[in-house]
Design a protein around this motif. Structure first.
Motif, short mmCIF file in Angstrom:
data_model
loop_
_atom_site.label_atom_id
_atom_site.label_comp_id
_atom_site.label_asym_id
_atom_site.label_seq_id
_atom_site.Cartn_x
_atom_site.Cartn_y
_atom_site.Cartn_z
N ASN A 159 0.85 -1.21 0.00
CA ASN A 159 0.00 0.00 0.00
C ASN A 159 0.88 1.25 0.00
O ASN A 159 0.82 2.05 0.94
CB ASN A 159 -0.92 -0.01 1.23
N ASP A 181 2.62 4.99 -0.96
CA ASP A 181 2.16 6.33 -1.36
C ASP A 181 2.35 6.54 -2.85
O ASP A 181 1.57 7.23 -3.49
CB ASP A 181 2.95 7.41 -0.61
N ARG A 182 3.43 5.96 -3.37
CA ARG A 182 3.73 6.07 -4.80
C ARG A 182 4.73 5.01 -5.20
O ARG A 182 5.45 4.47 -4.36
CB ARG A 182 4.25 7.45 -5.18
N ALA A 228 -1.71 2.56 -6.68
CA ALA A 228 -0.96 3.71 -6.17
C ALA A 228 -0.49 4.54 -7.36
O ALA A 228 -0.34 4.01 -8.47
CB ALA A 228 0.24 3.25 -5.35
#
Length: 423
Positions: free
Chosen positions: A168, A170-171, A194
């Motif tokens: 999971n 953020d980027r 993502a």
């Protein structure tokens, strides 16, 4: 897809198990016989939340080996996840990266078809194309971006929650030069929802350094403000609660205390300083970040001596040795600086950490190790809190002198004498 991972430390093992969770087959390549044996027995050689359960669940979907040829001939993509430690001058040591590139090149010489090599190790801008690429080309007899793919895919994993971060993020940053490699990596990461930033290779390398340098800067800034607050009788945590509510700033990484440690921030900031100086730039802010961080743990000793002026022969308890909770990693841990100073002052040390004592014993065999945090409290009246393990919140510190570097509220409420480093 079939993935091979060179290096099975914190980054390599988590990355490999993450890809397995996404439905891929993985082979780990390592030079450590004990690590290989443990991985093949579904036993993690490091502590990371959720890792052991995942390894047991997917046993049979992965294995570990020393044999580069076997691994690369039976995979489509190879990730380089080896360590890049700091040299004495702050520059990064590329020994392991170079060796991995050489062995990959030798294996690729025997392989038909397009194989993608991805650097995930943290390396300075220019390393992938100026160091890794020519080594692979030399030993494979093949040309990058034509005969084999080459990319840079930095990791942004936080130890302790690394598996969660992998699945999971953020980027996802992918540094590529050729379209074929881009398509293969986009397919590999397709199951992860993502933002995916596609950039050139050198930019991907710099994004990693800029990210870590900024987070380290926030920590040292918080500690500098915290040190001022301490002298003014102000609770710096309340200050940063107010500051963090500004959406332009955010509250993350604003916990003043003992500073940062671990395998990333210290070495990455030092390496960026060194690289900047090589280009003729003077990185004043980055140098200050390191200077504040190196002095911060000694604030704990200064506060201790305010209440216990003579440490010689005094038994001091240490709660927490890992550089952060939920890991057994002691690299650049603030506890190392603190224990060294206590021993230098002639103090006796009894320490406890839920996960990191085995690693710490390799550095400090001369100190006493307790079987529990409660045992530390029973054996001394002077306690230093160095890592914020949740279980330390469940203790009663009545009658104790507690110097706290991590804001353990139960100590603040129950200790006979309580001092926080920055509050």
């Amino acid at each position: 897809m079939r993935v091979s991972i060179v290096g099975s430390g914190y980054v390599g093992l988590v990355t490999g198990m993450g890809f397995i969770k996404l439905g891929n087959d993985v082979v780990f390549i390592d030079i450590d016989d004990e690590k290989i044996k443990m991985i093949n027995q579904a036993t993690p050689p490091i502590y990371e939340e959720g890792l052991e359960e995942l390894m047991k669940e997917f046993k049979g979907k992965y294995y570990a080996t020393k044999d580069y040829h076997e691994a690369i001939l039976n995979s489509d993509i190879t990730f380089i996840c080896v360590g890049t430690p700091s040299g004495e001058d702050g520059s990064i040591d590329l020994t392991y990266v170079k060796k991995a590139a050489e062995e990959i090149g030798k294996a690729l010489r025997e392989k038909e078809g397009y194989h993608v090599v991805v650097v995930k190790s943290t390396v300075l801008p220019g390393t992938t194309e100026e160091v890794v690429k020519p080594i692979i080309e030399e030993h494979s007899g093949k040309k990058a971006f034509e005969d084999f793919g080459l990319a840079m895919n930095p990791e942004f994993l936080r130890e302790g929650v690394a598996l969660r971060d992998f699945l999971n993020p953020d980027r996802i940053v992918i540094g590529v030069k050729d379209e074929k490699t881009r398509q293969i990596l986009e397919k590999l990461y397709e199951p992860i929802n993502a933002p995916k930033l596609i950039v050139d290779i050198k930019t991907a390398e710099m994004i990693k350094y800029a990210s870590n340098a900024f987070l380290a800067t926030k920590i040292s800034f918080a500690n500098e403000i915290g040190n001022i607050c301490k002298r003014l009788g102000i609770d710096s945590w309340k200050v940063f609660e107010g500051v963090g509510l500004d959406h332009r700033i955010s509250p993350n990484f604003f916990k003043s205390g003992l500073g940062f440690g671990g395998s990333c921030f210290p070495k990455d900031v030092k390496a960026l300083i060194r690289k900047a100086e090589e280009t003729g730039e003077e990185p004043l802010i980055l140098k200050a970040v390191i200077e504040v961080n190196e002095k911060q743990p000694l604030k704990l000793i200064g506060l201790l001596k305010k209440h216990v002026p003579e440490l010689k022969g005094k038994t001091v308890g240490i709660l927490g040795l890992a550089f952060k909770p939920n890991t057994d990693d002691i690299r650049e841990a603030r506890s190392i600086i603190i224990v060294e100073k206590l021993l230098e002052e002639g103090a006796k040390v009894i320490a406890y950490d839920p996960k990191a004592m085995k690693n710490f014993k390799r550095l400090f065999s001369q100190i006493e190790y307790a079987n529990s945090a409660q045992e530390v409290l029973e054996k001394t009246d002077v306690i230093l809190i160095v890592t914020e393990w949740p279980e330390f919140e469940e203790l009663d510190y009545s009658g104790k002198i507690v110097i706290d570097g991590r804001r353990i509220r139960s100590a603040e409420k129950t200790a006979k004498i309580y001092e926080g480093v920055c509050w």
